[in-house]
Scaffold this active site. Structure first.
Site, mmCIF file in Angstrom:
data_model
loop_
_atom_site.group_PDB
_atom_site.id
_atom_site.type_symbol
_atom_site.label_atom_id
_atom_site.label_comp_id
_atom_site.label_asym_id
_atom_site.label_seq_id
_atom_site.Cartn_x
_atom_site.Cartn_y
_atom_site.Cartn_z
ATOM 1 N N ASP A 1 4.676 -4.331 -7.489
ATOM 2 C CA ASP A 1 4.079 -2.855 -7.176
ATOM 3 C C ASP A 1 4.441 -1.610 -7.890
ATOM 4 O OD1 ASP A 1 6.008 -3.963 -5.338
ATOM 5 O OD2 ASP A 1 5.789 -1.963 -4.546
ATOM 6 N N GLY B 1 2.379 4.072 1.600
ATOM 7 C CA GLY B 1 2.911 4.433 2.804
ATOM 8 C C GLY B 1 3.201 5.798 2.797
ATOM 9 N N ASP C 1 7.076 7.447 8.781
ATOM 10 C CA ASP C 1 6.746 8.549 9.088
ATOM 11 C C ASP C 1 5.611 9.448 7.571
ATOM 12 O OD1 ASP C 1 8.666 9.553 7.181
ATOM 13 O OD2 ASP C 1 9.878 9.968 9.026
ATOM 14 N N GLY C 2 5.710 8.484 6.521
ATOM 15 C CA GLY C 2 5.129 8.926 5.519
ATOM 16 C C GLY C 2 5.666 10.340 4.642
ATOM 17 N N ASP D 1 7.086 5.555 -10.229
ATOM 18 C CA ASP D 1 7.729 5.340 -8.923
ATOM 19 C C ASP D 1 9.355 5.298 -8.940
ATOM 20 O OD1 ASP D 1 5.442 4.994 -7.534
ATOM 21 O OD2 ASP D 1 5.683 2.975 -7.315
ATOM 22 N N LYS E 1 3.059 13.220 -2.698
ATOM 23 C CA LYS E 1 3.907 11.891 -2.359
ATOM 24 C C LYS E 1 4.837 12.505 -1.326
ATOM 25 C CE LYS E 1 7.497 8.664 -3.658
ATOM 26 N NZ LYS E 1 8.100 8.163 -4.953
ATOM 27 N N GLY F 1 0.659 -1.346 -0.058
ATOM 28 C CA GLY F 1 0.027 -0.093 -0.075
ATOM 29 C C GLY F 1 0.871 1.111 -0.003
#
Length: 549
Positions: free
Chosen positions: A232, A51, A84-85, A242, A72, A49
């Site tokens: 992914d 994150g 911590d994203g 990505d 992002k 997922g």
């Protein structure tokens, strides 16, 4: 930002950056995080997922184009786990600049609308060596038709026999069909039929397979290495997605690895076509839950044909060849082997071939002299050859590799190297490096020069013959001008080399963003020669491997 129909006046508003980093909510935004699974380095990892990424919403512009937008690095999501994203300036600027560079190189990609740097910092161990530092938090606005990926469909995967992990939506074929119907309707509207008809699913699978094959063909012909080709990180629309520890190859090396954590070279430059095919196969396994596995496998059988056709087309453009020939694959292979043996820069090689006049009174010696300016010296080559293991350790490990038949992929049985986290491929690469170093140590500078000269002369004879044949078979009366024009739009002068990006990052971390803005301008015109000569030069000794957080 023109994709979103945002006027210049909006961009100049003082509070506008606050909307681009999530500090203020964009009107109509619906924040969400994407749940997906994935095969990472060949093993099913279960639920992953977004994150550090969150869905903001979709915009339909005045051209009826629908764009999904994401933040992002804006903070934690339900899939952040213990992280911590947040993203830092270093990795964010790399993605921002490269995604735009790829677009202008003609490579299918997601886009980056903005890059907002915060005064907040987070702690990151950049080199994973126990020396953490504070880095500036940064948020980029990502734009794409969709960020649905192969791993999005792996949430339906049943228990994996290797890892004992499974997707969170096993057995929920009703949701799988809903996702398939959405994907077909929104992104593959030209495919007729309903998802209840398995041939419709097979047709969509074929489109995804073909787009993925075309994508990796583009990567190979610009020297791009993605670095983390997990399922992914594969787009169902055939987009580069990505951007992590990617790298543009400088000195040509088919085994080029841009990801410092890819010790086995699974995602090396030369492995990308096969890995992408493997990933498409894994997507097919999910589609097979509601469609014929046999039909899906038959689709995948045409992968090589689709890939090679596009790859050869792109290579002919780079070399200025107007007609196809049955021996082109051999010509291309020998070119890259010559580049490898002479340690030539990938991007510059094609520019030098583009500038040479192969028609009329062809100056063979003069062209060879030009190609030699692009070859590394003995000492420069040694800088690029950096084995992980000493010569004696490598010899001992190599015995184990052969003793347990690890070279042939017989890893189902006992593999003693795996207990120590050692990849057989890394041992084989180090063995080759030690052999190369041994050969170089026996050479003088004159021997090296002579070898490079002979290699290039041999290939240029083949290429000259191919051009003469191409000229005869082409119906274009302005053959010379036509091939040069094609090359000028196929061979970039500037690509996002690591040392270029790092210089911009170093300045940006000091609060000076002029170089980053200048690079954006240069990358938007990759086929034009910039006044800054260093932008087109390689960094001798840079293997391109990096870590990105």
């Amino acid at each position: 930002m023109r994709l979103l129909d945002l006027p210049e006046s909006e961009l100049e508003r003082e509070e506008f950056p606050s909307y681009l980093c999530g500090s203020k909510k964009i009107p109509g935004a619906e924040y969400a995080a994407h749940c997906y699974c994935g095969h990472q380095f060949g093993y099913f990892s279960g639920q992953l997922g977004d994150g550090a990424t969150m869905y903001v919403g979709e915009v339909v512009n005045n051209n009826s184009q629908r764009w999904e937008i994401q933040f992002k690095g804006a903070g934690k999501t339900p899939f952040s786990r213990s992280a911590d994203g947040r993203k830092v300036l270093r990795s964010s600027l790399r993605e921002f600049l490269c995604s735009e560079a790829m677009f202008h190189l003609g490579v299918p990609t997601t886009r980056a609308g903005s890059c907002v740097v915060s005064t907040d910092t987070v702690v990151r161990d950049v080199l994973y060596d126990g020396h953490p530092i504070n880095e500036k938090c940064t948020v980029i606005l990502r734009i794409a038709p969709t960020f649905i990926r192969f791993g999005s469909f792996e949430i339906f995967k049943s228990i994996d026999r290797m890892t004992s992990r499974f997707g969170p939506s096993v057995g929920k074929t009703d949701i799988l069909k809903q996702m398939l119907r959405y994907t077909k309707t929104r992104f593959y509207p030209d495919i007729t039929g309903d998802i209840e008809d398995e041939d419709t699913i097979v047709s969509m699978y074929r489109e995804i397979m073909e787009r993925t094959a075309l994508l990796v063909a583009h990567w190979q012909t610009v020297g791009f290495c993605h670095g983390v080709l997990n399922t992914d990180n594969m787009s169902i629309m055939g987009l580069t997605i990505d951007y992590g520890p990617y790298g543009f190859m400088e000195t040509f090396d088919p085994g080029f690895i841009c990801n410092g954590s890819d010790k086995g070279g699974r995602y090396s430059y030369e492995a990308q076509p096969a890995i992408c095919k493997w990933n498409v196969k894994k997507l097919g396994e999910m589609f097979s839950l509601v469609a014929s596995q046999q039909k899906l496998d038959e689709v995948l059988e045409s992968w090589e044909q689709v890939y090679e056709k596009e790859y050869h087309t792109l290579m002919r453009k780079k070399l200025g060849l107007l007609t196809p020939d049955s021996d082109d694959a051999d010509l291309f292979s020998k070119l890259f082997e010559t580049m490898r043996e002479t340690h030539s820069d990938f991007t510059t090689t094609f520019l030098l071939l583009q500038s040479a006049d192969f028609l009329g009174d062809f100056n063979s010696d003069g062209t060879v002299d030009q190609m030699l300016t692009n070859c590394l010296s003995i000492e420069e080559v040694k800088k690029t050859l950096k084995p992980t293991y000493s010569k004696s350790d490598c010899a001992a490990l190599l015995k184990i590799v052969h003793q347990f038949s690890l070279v042939s992929g017989n890893e189902a049985g006992f593999n003693p190297l795996a207990m120590y986290g050692i990849e057989a491929d890394s041992v084989l690469r180090d063995h080759q490096i030690h052999q190369d170093l041994e050969e170089l140590n026996k050479m003088s500078a004159e021997d090296r020069d002579r070898k490079c000269r002979d290699k290039w002369r041999e290939w240029l004879v083949l290429f000259k013959s191919r051009i003469d044949k191409d000229c005869q078979e082409s119906s274009n009366p302005n053959y010379k001008e036509a091939r040069l024009e094609m090359q000028k739009t196929s061979n970039p002068v500037v690509v996002p080399r690591n040392h270029i990006l790092q210089r911009a990052i170093d300045r940006a971390e000091l609060g000076e963003y002029s170089l980053a803005r200048r690079l954006l301008e240069v990358f938007e015109n990759p086929y034009e020669t910039p006044p800054e000569q260093w932008l087109a030069e390689r960094d001798v000794g840079d293997k391109g491997a990096c870590t990105v957080t």
